[in-house]
Motif scaffolding. Structure first.
Motif, PDB file in Angstrom:
ATOM      1  N   VAL A  20      23.667  44.138  39.210  1.00 39.42           N
ATOM      2  CA  VAL A  20      25.139  44.441  39.449  1.00 39.42           C
ATOM      3  C   VAL A  20      25.629  44.306  38.034  1.00 39.42           C
ATOM      4  O   VAL A  20      26.382  45.446  37.571  1.00 39.42           O
ATOM      5  N   VAL A  21      25.438  43.194  37.059  1.00 33.17           N
ATOM      6  CA  VAL A  21      26.072  43.224  35.893  1.00 33.17           C
ATOM      7  C   VAL A  21      25.230  43.935  35.019  1.00 33.17           C
ATOM      8  O   VAL A  21      24.092  43.887  34.736  1.00 33.17           O
ATOM      9  N   THR A  22      25.719  44.769  34.121  1.00 33.48           N
ATOM     10  CA  THR A  22      24.884  45.955  33.528  1.00 33.48           C
ATOM     11  C   THR A  22      25.547  45.598  31.857  1.00 33.48           C
ATOM     12  O   THR A  22      25.263  46.708  31.130  1.00 33.48           O
ATOM     13  N   GLY A  23      26.571  44.970  31.641  1.00 28.18           N
ATOM     14  CA  GLY A  23      26.988  44.762  30.159  1.00 28.18           C
ATOM     15  C   GLY A  23      26.948  43.354  29.789  1.00 28.18           C
ATOM     16  O   GLY A  23      27.094  42.573  30.658  1.00 28.18           O
ATOM     17  N   PRO A  24      27.023  43.108  28.412  1.00 33.76           N
ATOM     18  CA  PRO A  24      27.358  41.806  28.100  1.00 33.76           C
ATOM     19  C   PRO A  24      28.859  41.075  28.486  1.00 33.76           C
ATOM     20  O   PRO A  24      28.926  40.031  28.488  1.00 33.76           O
ATOM     21  N   GLN A  66      40.709  36.249  39.118  1.00 34.96           N
ATOM     22  CA  GLN A  66      41.496  37.229  39.243  1.00 34.96           C
ATOM     23  C   GLN A  66      41.185  38.636  39.275  1.00 34.96           C
ATOM     24  O   GLN A  66      41.416  39.450  40.009  1.00 34.96           O
ATOM     25  N   GLY A  67      40.391  38.810  38.201  1.00 32.95           N
ATOM     26  CA  GLY A  67      39.481  40.084  38.199  1.00 32.95           C
ATOM     27  C   GLY A  67      38.624  40.430  39.349  1.00 32.95           C
ATOM     28  O   GLY A  67      38.449  41.438  39.624  1.00 32.95           O
ATOM     29  N   PHE A  68      38.297  39.349  40.221  1.00 27.64           N
ATOM     30  CA  PHE A  68      37.457  39.710  41.237  1.00 27.64           C
ATOM     31  C   PHE A  68      38.429  39.731  42.548  1.00 27.64           C
ATOM     32  O   PHE A  68      37.814  40.326  43.608  1.00 27.64           O
ATOM     33  N   ILE A  69      39.562  39.558  42.359  1.00 30.12           N
ATOM     34  CA  ILE A  69      40.572  39.642  43.467  1.00 30.12           C
ATOM     35  C   ILE A  69      41.447  40.778  43.484  1.00 30.12           C
ATOM     36  O   ILE A  69      41.657  41.631  44.451  1.00 30.12           O
ATOM     37  N   ASN A  70      42.091  40.909  42.187  1.00 31.44           N
ATOM     38  CA  ASN A  70      43.327  41.972  42.272  1.00 31.44           C
ATOM     39  C   ASN A  70      42.658  43.274  41.100  1.00 31.44           C
ATOM     40  O   ASN A  70      41.863  42.999  40.240  1.00 31.44           O
ATOM     41  N   SER A  71      43.277  44.205  41.517  1.00 30.30           N
ATOM     42  CA  SER A  71      43.028  45.530  40.924  1.00 30.30           C
ATOM     43  C   SER A  71      43.838  45.029  39.220  1.00 30.30           C
ATOM     44  O   SER A  71      44.791  44.385  39.258  1.00 30.30           O
ATOM     45  N   LEU A  72      43.095  45.579  38.126  1.00 28.67           N
ATOM     46  CA  LEU A  72      43.525  45.412  36.723  1.00 28.67           C
ATOM     47  C   LEU A  72      44.780  46.168  36.449  1.00 28.67           C
ATOM     48  O   LEU A  72      45.521  45.929  35.513  1.00 28.67           O
ATOM     49  N   ASP A  73      45.181  47.262  37.124  1.00 29.57           N
ATOM     50  CA  ASP A  73      46.214  47.937  36.802  1.00 29.57           C
ATOM     51  C   ASP A  73      47.582  47.559  37.515  1.00 29.57           C
ATOM     52  O   ASP A  73      48.714  48.174  37.612  1.00 29.57           O
ATOM     53  N   THR A 112      38.858  43.838  31.224  1.00 28.94           N
ATOM     54  CA  THR A 112      39.321  45.139  30.473  1.00 28.94           C
ATOM     55  C   THR A 112      38.712  46.242  31.722  1.00 28.94           C
ATOM     56  O   THR A 112      37.542  45.874  32.396  1.00 28.94           O
ATOM     57  N   PRO A 113      39.092  47.292  31.503  1.00 28.94           N
ATOM     58  CA  PRO A 113      38.643  48.607  32.368  1.00 28.94           C
ATOM     59  C   PRO A 113      37.038  48.570  32.058  1.00 28.94           C
ATOM     60  O   PRO A 113      36.289  48.998  32.923  1.00 28.94           O
ATOM     61  N   GLU A 114      36.842  48.229  30.823  1.00 27.52           N
ATOM     62  CA  GLU A 114      35.231  48.676  30.402  1.00 27.52           C
ATOM     63  C   GLU A 114      34.348  47.467  30.934  1.00 27.52           C
ATOM     64  O   GLU A 114      33.357  47.856  31.419  1.00 27.52           O
ATOM     65  N   THR A 115      34.840  46.201  31.052  1.00 21.82           N
ATOM     66  CA  THR A 115      34.124  45.219  31.768  1.00 21.82           C
ATOM     67  C   THR A 115      34.085  45.270  33.193  1.00 21.82           C
ATOM     68  O   THR A 115      33.026  45.212  33.576  1.00 21.82           O
ATOM     69  N   LEU A 116      35.028  45.835  33.707  1.00 23.31           N
ATOM     70  CA  LEU A 116      35.047  46.054  35.217  1.00 23.31           C
ATOM     71  C   LEU A 116      34.101  47.065  35.471  1.00 23.31           C
ATOM     72  O   LEU A 116      33.205  46.974  36.651  1.00 23.31           O
TER      73      LEU A 116
END
Length: 370
Positions: free
Chosen positions: A23-27, A69-76, A325-329
């Motif tokens: 699932v994790v595809t980036g640093p 929080q990034g696992f729970i809520n939308s970033l926007d 960030t959107p890129e991290t997500l």
């Protein structure tokens, strides 16, 4: 105050690796997972760290929850949930019903100091089973107990600063009502795991009602109502004796959590001496000055504190970590998540109980307000 407040055992939790292979595809996503793992471990360590203070606990909690929080809520900042909302299960034990792990999806909860704890109720995805830690009756009892114990600090400070007896009596009466309400909330639970907790709540209710009658008696004496003051002090004496007996019963009652010893605490013993000395003073003055008849019924306590009551501090989660960030997500690719083979039985993961520190009570430890 370790040997003054009753505590149920700390909830134990299984380790969470936050390793999402495939699932994790980036640093950036990998770093978040690593930081989540280390910050969660740090937060759990502080629960049993005797050197921990509120600031350390808050910083550790903020560090962990800002990442979570990034696992729970939308970033926007919309009401939508994160696409990672259900990627992780957590296992926790129950404090009252033994060390049997329960699977839980992500929940938002945090206990810090008493005033914050009483203002925050967990948001559950699914209803809790009856008698479990996050069932409504238990949550309500915890909230009320937090409020009562925070109120105890206010009473100790009012006594130390020699505030008016009427105010102290009102605060004590309000606190006794909190403990009575918490005890009533638990009345429908199984005695096997609630009896000890309820015995503690009952003894605290009697203790603070005795405090209320004691200081109410001082107020009556100051108003030249010596006969009523004597009767109020007699009621305080009776309730204090009942609280002493309940302390012994509490110590003999089996149930979850370590057994505290309130009757050995200086704050407890001081009340006994205060009731005795104040009653003797009232009886002397009534024999020399007032000659008033002592009522057969104890005065009705209709006391309401005008100020000094503890107010909950609104709980707020920290803002989402800047690492999200959107890129991290986007670096979390759920399409590459391994398929769950439910046909193969999985071994039950053991959740080890929390080893709580053994704190030895100090001799004649009283309430000190800093």
């Amino acid at each position: 105050m370790t040997h003054w407040f009753h505590r149920n055992p700390l909830k134990a939790t299984a380790p969470v690796s936050f390793n999402y292979y495939g699932v994790v595809t980036g640093p950036s996503a990998s770093k978040i997972c690593n930081d989540l793992r280390s910050s969660r471990v740090r937060l759990l360590e502080l629960f049993t760290d005797l050197s921990c203070n509120p600031e350390m606990m808050k910083n550790a909690a903020d560090s962990y929850f800002s990442l979570l929080q990034g696992f729970i809520n939308s970033l926007d900042e919309s009401t939508q949930e994160s696409k990672l909302r259900y990627i992780q299960n957590f296992k926790w034990t129950d404090t009252l019903q033994g060390q049997v792990p329960r699977k839980m999806k992500q929940k938002k909860f945090l206990f810090t100091d008493l005033k914050i704890a009483e203002s925050h109720i967990p948001k559950l995805i699914t209803p809790a089973e009856k008698g479990r830690d996050l069932e409504s009756r238990l949550i309500e009892a915890y909230v009320i107990q937090c409020q009562a114990e925070a109120q105890e600090v206010t009473i100790a400070r009012a006594i130390e600063l020699k505030h008016a007896p009427g105010l102290i009596a009102a605060l004590a009466y309000e606190t006794a009502n909190f403990y009575q309400k918490a005890d009533h909330t638990l009345s429908s639970l199984e005695p096997a795991y609630s009896a000890k907790w309820r015995k503690y709540l009952h003894l605290k209710m009697c203790f603070y009602t005795a405090y209320a009658y004691c200081y109410h008696g001082q107020t009556l004496l100051a108003s030249d109502k010596c006969g009523e003051a004597i009767r109020s002090l007699q009621e305080a004496e009776k309730l204090y004796a009942k609280a002493e007996a309940l302390c012994k019963e509490y110590g003999e009652t089996k149930g979850p959590g370590p057994t505290v010893k309130p009757s050995g605490h200086l704050f407890f013993r001081k009340l006994g001496n205060l009731v005795k000395n104040t009653l003797e003073k009232c009886q002397r003055e009534n024999g020399f000055i007032y000659f008033q008849k002592i009522p057969t019924e104890a005065p009705q306590l209709e006391l309401k504190a005008n100020y000094g009551l503890v107010e909950p501090v609104p709980f707020e989660f920290p803002p989402t970590s800047a690492q999200w960030t959107p890129e991290t997500l986007a670096a979390f690719d759920l399409t590459k998540r391994p398929k769950d083979d439910s046909t193969k039985p999985k071994p039950e993961e053991e959740v080890k109980p929390v080893k709580e520190p053994d704190i030895k009570p100090q001799k004649d430890t009283g309430c000190y307000i800093s």
